[in-house]
Motif scaffolding. Structure first.
Motif, PDB file in Angstrom:
ATOM      1  N   ARG A  11     -16.807  -3.564  -3.618  1.00  0.00           N
ATOM      2  CA  ARG A  11     -16.212  -4.468  -4.609  1.00  0.00           C
ATOM      3  C   ARG A  11     -15.757  -5.769  -3.964  1.00  0.00           C
ATOM      4  O   ARG A  11     -15.908  -6.853  -4.536  1.00  0.00           O
ATOM      5  CB  ARG A  11     -15.026  -3.780  -5.289  1.00  0.00           C
ATOM      6  CG  ARG A  11     -15.411  -2.608  -6.191  1.00  0.00           C
ATOM      7  CD  ARG A  11     -14.171  -2.022  -6.828  1.00  0.00           C
ATOM      8  NE  ARG A  11     -14.460  -0.826  -7.611  1.00  0.00           N
ATOM      9  CZ  ARG A  11     -13.534  -0.123  -8.262  1.00  0.00           C
ATOM     10  NH1 ARG A  11     -12.259  -0.513  -8.211  1.00  0.00           N
ATOM     11  NH2 ARG A  11     -13.872   0.956  -8.955  1.00  0.00           N
ATOM     12  N   SER A  12     -15.184  -5.679  -2.768  1.00  0.00           N
ATOM     13  CA  SER A  12     -14.712  -6.885  -2.075  1.00  0.00           C
ATOM     14  C   SER A  12     -15.868  -7.816  -1.767  1.00  0.00           C
ATOM     15  O   SER A  12     -15.781  -9.033  -1.989  1.00  0.00           O
ATOM     16  CB  SER A  12     -13.996  -6.510  -0.771  1.00  0.00           C
ATOM     17  OG  SER A  12     -12.852  -5.734  -1.031  1.00  0.00           O
ATOM     18  N   GLU A  29     -19.493 -13.721  -5.276  1.00  0.00           N
ATOM     19  CA  GLU A  29     -19.490 -14.406  -6.571  1.00  0.00           C
ATOM     20  C   GLU A  29     -18.586 -15.636  -6.546  1.00  0.00           C
ATOM     21  O   GLU A  29     -18.956 -16.703  -7.040  1.00  0.00           O
ATOM     22  CB  GLU A  29     -19.030 -13.436  -7.670  1.00  0.00           C
ATOM     23  CG  GLU A  29     -20.041 -12.338  -7.984  1.00  0.00           C
ATOM     24  CD  GLU A  29     -19.496 -11.336  -8.983  1.00  0.00           C
ATOM     25  OE1 GLU A  29     -18.272 -11.402  -9.296  1.00  0.00           O
ATOM     26  OE2 GLU A  29     -20.269 -10.478  -9.448  1.00  0.00           O
ATOM     27  N   LEU A  30     -17.408 -15.503  -5.965  1.00  0.00           N
ATOM     28  CA  LEU A  30     -16.434 -16.595  -5.989  1.00  0.00           C
ATOM     29  C   LEU A  30     -16.825 -17.742  -5.066  1.00  0.00           C
ATOM     30  O   LEU A  30     -16.474 -18.896  -5.317  1.00  0.00           O
ATOM     31  CB  LEU A  30     -15.049 -16.062  -5.623  1.00  0.00           C
ATOM     32  CG  LEU A  30     -14.434 -15.087  -6.628  1.00  0.00           C
ATOM     33  CD1 LEU A  30     -13.112 -14.543  -6.111  1.00  0.00           C
ATOM     34  CD2 LEU A  30     -14.219 -15.758  -7.980  1.00  0.00           C
ATOM     35  N   SER A  73      -6.436  -8.006  -6.423  1.00  0.00           N
ATOM     36  CA  SER A  73      -6.543  -7.169  -7.616  1.00  0.00           C
ATOM     37  C   SER A  73      -7.688  -6.175  -7.477  1.00  0.00           C
ATOM     38  O   SER A  73      -7.568  -5.001  -7.857  1.00  0.00           O
ATOM     39  CB  SER A  73      -6.761  -8.047  -8.852  1.00  0.00           C
ATOM     40  OG  SER A  73      -6.991  -7.263  -9.995  1.00  0.00           O
ATOM     41  N   THR A  74      -8.797  -6.644  -6.895  1.00  0.00           N
ATOM     42  CA  THR A  74      -9.975  -5.786  -6.743  1.00  0.00           C
ATOM     43  C   THR A  74      -9.699  -4.611  -5.821  1.00  0.00           C
ATOM     44  O   THR A  74     -10.007  -3.456  -6.148  1.00  0.00           O
ATOM     45  CB  THR A  74     -11.161  -6.611  -6.192  1.00  0.00           C
ATOM     46  OG1 THR A  74     -11.485  -7.652  -7.121  1.00  0.00           O
ATOM     47  CG2 THR A  74     -12.384  -5.728  -5.984  1.00  0.00           C
ATOM     48  N   THR A  97      -9.087 -16.888  -5.766  1.00  0.00           N
ATOM     49  CA  THR A  97      -9.925 -15.966  -5.001  1.00  0.00           C
ATOM     50  C   THR A  97      -9.086 -14.877  -4.349  1.00  0.00           C
ATOM     51  O   THR A  97      -9.420 -13.684  -4.417  1.00  0.00           O
ATOM     52  CB  THR A  97     -10.706 -16.739  -3.923  1.00  0.00           C
ATOM     53  OG1 THR A  97     -11.536 -17.720  -4.560  1.00  0.00           O
ATOM     54  CG2 THR A  97     -11.596 -15.798  -3.124  1.00  0.00           C
ATOM     55  N   THR A 151      -7.806 -12.507  -6.937  1.00  0.00           N
ATOM     56  CA  THR A 151      -8.891 -11.657  -7.432  1.00  0.00           C
ATOM     57  C   THR A 151      -9.226 -10.566  -6.417  1.00  0.00           C
ATOM     58  O   THR A 151      -9.424  -9.400  -6.790  1.00  0.00           O
ATOM     59  CB  THR A 151     -10.148 -12.505  -7.720  1.00  0.00           C
ATOM     60  OG1 THR A 151      -9.812 -13.536  -8.648  1.00  0.00           O
ATOM     61  CG2 THR A 151     -11.254 -11.647  -8.305  1.00  0.00           C
ATOM     62  N   ILE A 152      -9.296 -10.944  -5.137  1.00  0.00           N
ATOM     63  CA  ILE A 152      -9.562  -9.960  -4.082  1.00  0.00           C
ATOM     64  C   ILE A 152      -8.459  -8.907  -4.046  1.00  0.00           C
ATOM     65  O   ILE A 152      -8.719  -7.698  -3.973  1.00  0.00           O
ATOM     66  CB  ILE A 152      -9.681 -10.654  -2.711  1.00  0.00           C
ATOM     67  CG1 ILE A 152     -10.949 -11.506  -2.644  1.00  0.00           C
ATOM     68  CG2 ILE A 152      -9.664  -9.628  -1.588  1.00  0.00           C
ATOM     69  CD1 ILE A 152     -12.233 -10.728  -2.623  1.00  0.00           C
ATOM     70  N   LYS A 170     -18.842  -7.948  -3.229  1.00  0.00           N
ATOM     71  CA  LYS A 170     -19.386  -8.478  -4.479  1.00  0.00           C
ATOM     72  C   LYS A 170     -18.515  -9.618  -5.014  1.00  0.00           C
ATOM     73  O   LYS A 170     -19.016 -10.671  -5.433  1.00  0.00           O
ATOM     74  CB  LYS A 170     -19.479  -7.361  -5.520  1.00  0.00           C
ATOM     75  CG  LYS A 170     -20.069  -7.790  -6.869  1.00  0.00           C
ATOM     76  CD  LYS A 170     -20.223  -6.573  -7.774  1.00  0.00           C
ATOM     77  CE  LYS A 170     -20.883  -6.952  -9.099  1.00  0.00           C
ATOM     78  NZ  LYS A 170     -20.033  -7.821  -9.918  1.00  0.00           N
ATOM     79  N   THR A 171     -17.201  -9.437  -4.967  1.00  0.00           N
ATOM     80  CA  THR A 171     -16.276 -10.442  -5.491  1.00  0.00           C
ATOM     81  C   THR A 171     -16.319 -11.729  -4.680  1.00  0.00           C
ATOM     82  O   THR A 171     -16.400 -12.830  -5.242  1.00  0.00           O
ATOM     83  CB  THR A 171     -14.838  -9.887  -5.502  1.00  0.00           C
ATOM     84  OG1 THR A 171     -14.787  -8.721  -6.323  1.00  0.00           O
ATOM     85  CG2 THR A 171     -13.866 -10.921  -6.054  1.00  0.00           C
ATOM     86  N   ILE A 172     -16.276 -11.624  -3.360  1.00  0.00           N
ATOM     87  CA  ILE A 172     -16.254 -12.826  -2.525  1.00  0.00           C
ATOM     88  C   ILE A 172     -17.579 -13.571  -2.608  1.00  0.00           C
ATOM     89  O   ILE A 172     -17.613 -14.811  -2.561  1.00  0.00           O
ATOM     90  CB  ILE A 172     -15.900 -12.481  -1.050  1.00  0.00           C
ATOM     91  CG1 ILE A 172     -15.500 -13.740  -0.280  1.00  0.00           C
ATOM     92  CG2 ILE A 172     -17.022 -11.757  -0.368  1.00  0.00           C
ATOM     93  CD1 ILE A 172     -14.247 -14.391  -0.756  1.00  0.00           C
TER      94      ILE A 172
END
Length: 371
Positions: A163-164, A170-171, A149-150, A143, A146-147, A166-168
């Motif tokens: 983006r942050s 999802e994860l 990288s995002t 996680t 990925t954060i 959305k990513t968190i």
């Protein structure tokens, strides 16, 4: 000689019995009908019983009916193949379960005829716990990576926040989230910068209601993630919260250089309870995003300063052009000194002088033209 052999055999049996009885793993012997002939203390205790409570009973009596098909399948495999093993959730007397590695083998008499089954039960709770810790650590590292990288893919503030979030979401498999950023020009005010999974009614209330009693300010002050019961939110209307079906949310400070720049909120539809380690993980996520937000804000400041400097340069170039044109014209308009006077004074009043020396020079020229 026979007496000596008999004594030795009896001694071996005694030692074997002591070894099995004192073993930390559970051991049980059943006959071919499933009746328990022997059980060591470890096996009985790990299932919540004393040995005498299990002896003489059918093995299946200590399992729920849902286990019966599996027990029957295991018995058939032992009789045909001589052994069976599996990882099971073993039931205890109180109804709870524990993870166990079970292995069973067929017991034969000297003539090779099956007479029973020996089962070994090993409690693997610690092993499973360690495996879960490793899996959790791997998920947390994934996680964070990925954060990182995002947020490293852009310096645009809005893209970083969107983006942050959305990513968190999802994860962590979280259904809803929203982000407040503190206004750099008024640190007593937060503005809603991004949201996902929320109704328009919820968003409208967040935008229009006063922020003085918002619980997020406690997170800004403490600089630590905080789990909150959203049903007790002092700001939002209770009917709005019910409509959203959210029960709790965790507020995560977005921190950089020990300064909180905003708060990311993740909302769940069931009550959650996070461990200290999980709160530390969310704190790390907030720091990662906070640093990216700080860099984006710095980039915005640089871009604004750059634009301001470009405007100033264009103004200076324009002023230089006007001065050049005027000075060129005055050399051809000596017959009309009033134009020169007006022109020089206009340059001074419009701020086209580079410095005091040039301003003095223009005043001198205007004075000379007046003679």
């Amino acid at each position: 000689e026979d007496s000596t052999h008999k004594k030795k055999t009896e001694e071996n049996i005694r030692l074997l019995s002591l070894a099995v009885e004192s073993a930390t793993d559970g051991a049980v012997v059943i006959d071919l009908n499933g009746k328990i002939l022997f059980v060591n203390r470890s096996h009985a205790l790990m299932h919540g019983y004393e040995p005498y409570q299990m002896l003489g009973k059918l093995q299946k009596d200590f399992y729920p009916q849902s286990y019966y098909p599996l027990l029957q399948q295991a018995m058939q495999q032992i009789l045909t193949e001589g052994g069976w093993s599996a990882e099971l959730e073993e039931p205890r007397k109180d109804g709870s379960t524990f993870p166990a590695q079970i292995s069973a083998s067929l017991v034969k008499d000297p003539q090779g005829r099956p007479v029973g089954i020996l089962g070994i039960c090993k409690d693997i709770s610690e092993k499973k716990k360690m495996e879960q810790e490793i899996l959790k650590s791997n998920r947390e590292l994934f996680t964070l990576n990925t954060i990182a990288s995002t947020v490293s893919q852009t310096l645009n503030l809005q893209e970083i926040i969107d983006r942050s979030l959305k990513t968190i979401l999802e994860l962590t498999r979280c259904p809803a989230g929203w982000v407040f950023l503190i206004d750099p020009e008024d640190r007593n005010r937060m503005k809603l910068s991004s949201h996902q999974g929320l109704s328009q009614r919820f968003i409208d209330e967040e935008l229009k209601l006063p922020q003085d009693n918002c619980l997020c300010w406690k997170v800004v002050k403490s600089k630590q993630p905080r789990m909150m019961d959203i049903t007790n939110c002092p700001r939002l209307n209770s009917s709005t919260i019910r409509e959203e079906k959210l029960q709790c949310h965790i507020a995560i400070p977005l921190r950089s250089k020990n300064e909180v720049l905003g708060v990311m909120n993740l909302g769940w539809q069931t009550q959650r309870d996070f461990s200290e380690r999980e709160l530390e993980f969310f704190s790390s996520v907030g720091n990662e995003i906070g640093i990216a937000v700080d860099n984006a804000l710095l980039f915005e400041d640089v871009e604004k300063a750059k634009e301001k400097l470009q405007k100033l340069n264009r103004k200076l170039e324009e002023a230089s052009q006007i001065k050049s044109e005027f000075l060129a014209n005055t050399s051809h308009e000596l017959r009309t000194p009033l134009n020169s006077i007006i022109g020089f004074l206009g340059l001074i009043l419009d701020g086209y002088c580079v410095n005091k020396e040039e301003e003095k020079e223009f005043l001198h020229n205007a004075h000379q033209s007046a003679k």
